[in-house]
Every structure is written in structure tokens, then in C-alpha cells.
Design a protein around this motif. Sequence first.
Motif, PDB file in Angstrom:
ATOM      1  N   UNK A   4     -36.650  29.716  20.704  1.00 26.28           N
ATOM      2  CA  UNK A   4     -35.843  30.150  21.844  1.00 26.28           C
ATOM      3  C   UNK A   4     -36.389  31.444  22.449  1.00 26.28           C
ATOM      4  N   UNK A   5     -36.611  32.469  21.596  1.00 26.02           N
ATOM      5  CA  UNK A   5     -37.186  33.707  22.113  1.00 26.02           C
ATOM      6  C   UNK A   5     -37.900  34.471  21.005  1.00 26.02           C
ATOM      7  N   UNK A   6     -38.713  35.421  21.435  1.00 30.79           N
ATOM      8  CA  UNK A   6     -39.436  36.333  20.566  1.00 30.79           C
ATOM      9  C   UNK A   6     -38.920  37.736  20.847  1.00 30.79           C
ATOM     10  N   UNK A   7     -38.518  38.458  19.809  1.00 33.25           N
ATOM     11  CA  UNK A   7     -38.015  39.816  19.969  1.00 33.25           C
ATOM     12  C   UNK A   7     -39.086  40.841  19.642  1.00 33.25           C
ATOM     13  N   UNK A   8     -39.254  41.817  20.512  1.00 36.39           N
ATOM     14  CA  UNK A   8     -40.220  42.902  20.318  1.00 36.39           C
ATOM     15  C   UNK A   8     -39.460  44.217  20.322  1.00 36.39           C
ATOM     16  N   UNK A   9     -39.784  45.107  19.391  1.00 39.24           N
ATOM     17  CA  UNK A   9     -39.153  46.419  19.311  1.00 39.24           C
ATOM     18  C   UNK A   9     -40.166  47.483  19.728  1.00 39.24           C
ATOM     19  N   UNK A  50     -39.161  36.316  26.092  1.00 37.64           N
ATOM     20  CA  UNK A  50     -39.478  37.499  25.296  1.00 37.64           C
ATOM     21  C   UNK A  50     -38.392  38.534  25.537  1.00 37.64           C
ATOM     22  N   UNK A  51     -37.850  39.106  24.466  1.00 34.20           N
ATOM     23  CA  UNK A  51     -36.868  40.180  24.562  1.00 34.20           C
ATOM     24  C   UNK A  51     -37.501  41.472  24.048  1.00 34.20           C
ATOM     25  N   UNK A  69     -42.526  50.800  12.640  1.00 36.03           N
ATOM     26  CA  UNK A  69     -43.140  51.106  13.912  1.00 36.03           C
ATOM     27  C   UNK A  69     -42.949  49.978  14.912  1.00 36.03           C
ATOM     28  N   UNK A  70     -43.469  50.110  16.135  1.00 37.00           N
ATOM     29  CA  UNK A  70     -43.303  49.081  17.165  1.00 37.00           C
ATOM     30  C   UNK A  70     -44.016  47.789  16.772  1.00 37.00           C
ATOM     31  N   UNK A  71     -43.547  46.683  17.349  1.00 34.03           N
ATOM     32  CA  UNK A  71     -44.210  45.409  17.101  1.00 34.03           C
ATOM     33  C   UNK A  71     -43.279  44.236  17.301  1.00 34.03           C
TER      34      UNK A  71
END
Length: 270
Positions: A4-9, A50-51, A69-71
Amino acid sequence: MLLHHVGIVVRDPAPLVRLFKALGLRVHPSRPNTNVGAELTCVDTAPVSIEIRRPLGEGPIARVLEKRGPGIHHVMFDVDALPGVVDALRGRGMRFLGGVQEHPWQLQAWIDPRQAHGGLIELGEVWERMGPSRPRPGEPTVGHLGWAVRDLQAARAFFLTLGLPVDRSGPDTAVFAADEAAVRCSPCTISLKAPSGPGPFAQFLEKKGPGLHHLMLRVQDIGGTARAVRDAGFRLAFDEPLDEGFALTQFVHPKDTGDVLIELGEVRQR
């Protein structure tokens, strides 16, 4: 199960937003979401979205940033009759973080990342499916997610238990010193990577431990895409695209994207 979606922080969504706009993707205005304690920026990469999440104060997103960390933060699979799916998976030994939770737009459950080889997987039963179902002509789409693991056979067994088909493992066709196996999850794949020697995946595991490593976007013309990305001010990893056998690929330098690794690939027809 459908991805459904990919989450990125991230700490700052601006570099990724600029990259996705340079790729011609549709980026929605950011909005606060108190349910997850973050500012959300949604990107249409139909049929998967993408979120991008930036923490607002303390909370789970802020803790992830502090620890790893981010990713790439998580993937969400859309399933029907979620409570029954969760019960069936628990019967196969799958562990969850709490139970099924109800929100105004969906039911959700989270698989314990310690069992999922460091990756965070959300299962959701979405009641109202919104957004584009297909990309516009020439628009990039999600091709695969790279997932760094220490034990490839154990990771294969996990996804088979989840109910997803997994190809036989073999050596990576490129230069990344890894053995790999492809998890088939419509409409793309998850590429499991276990280091076979010194290289980027061994370095990632040493630094962060197992988990989601990169996001690959399929493009139609890697040469034209590379020029557009460079014209937008982003550096690329290689002077010329890398021939991985199944695709010609480039990586956007993570220092230009807020430390999120984005791969661009022109996939050859099979």
C-alpha cells in the motif's frame, strides 16, 4: 497482500520533496498527523504511495530518528479481513506489537520488527481506497525495496510464513557483495540482501543493524532521468549507470537526500 505504501522518516523533508518533484512525481502539501506524532508528506507513486514523516515533538518517529537516523521506516500491506489474518499468522508463530487497532480510515496491526529482521511491517485493512490506481505516462513507480539481513534463509522463511512467495536465493548480479532473494509482493518486490563480504550491506548492518536499506524507483529512461536529477542539483553515485543485468541503475547520493538512499532503475524487459 498488496503493498500500500512505503514510510520514510526524515529530519527535513525538503530535499526528498525536491528530488521527487524533479522526477515528475505528484507531491501533496505537508500536513500534521497527531495519530503518529509527525508531519506527513504524501507522494503519489501509483499504485504504491510514499509517506515522508518528520517528527513533531517526542514520540515513536523521533525515537526512530535518534536510534537509527533517517531512512526507510516501514512498509504497509493492505489485506482483507485483517483480524482473521492476524489470528492465522499468530497461529504460525508470528509476533505482533499489541493487537489490531482501529482508526477512522483503517484497521492496523504491526509485526514485531525483532522477528521481521529489523524491518517494520504494518498490516492494514483500508476501508476507503483513495488516490491514483495507475501512474501517468512516464511517471516513476516503486520497483523494489532493498532489505539488509544477516541470515538470508531465516529471512526467506519469515516472508514465506507471512504468505509471500520468495524466489530462490543467489549471488547479487552487481558489485554489492551480497547474496539476495526476491520477495514477490504485488506490485513490486522486496530484495533481501545478506552480505557475502565487505561492501555497502555489511557496512549498513554494522552501523544500523538489519532493516530497510533503500527504495528503488523504476524509470523509463535512466539517461534522461539522471540528467534531470543532476540538473536539480543532486549528485549521483556513478558517472555512468551501473549494469545490474536486470536493469541499468543509479543511486542518488544520500547526503543530498537527507540520508535516505534512493535508487533509480531502468528495468530491462524479460
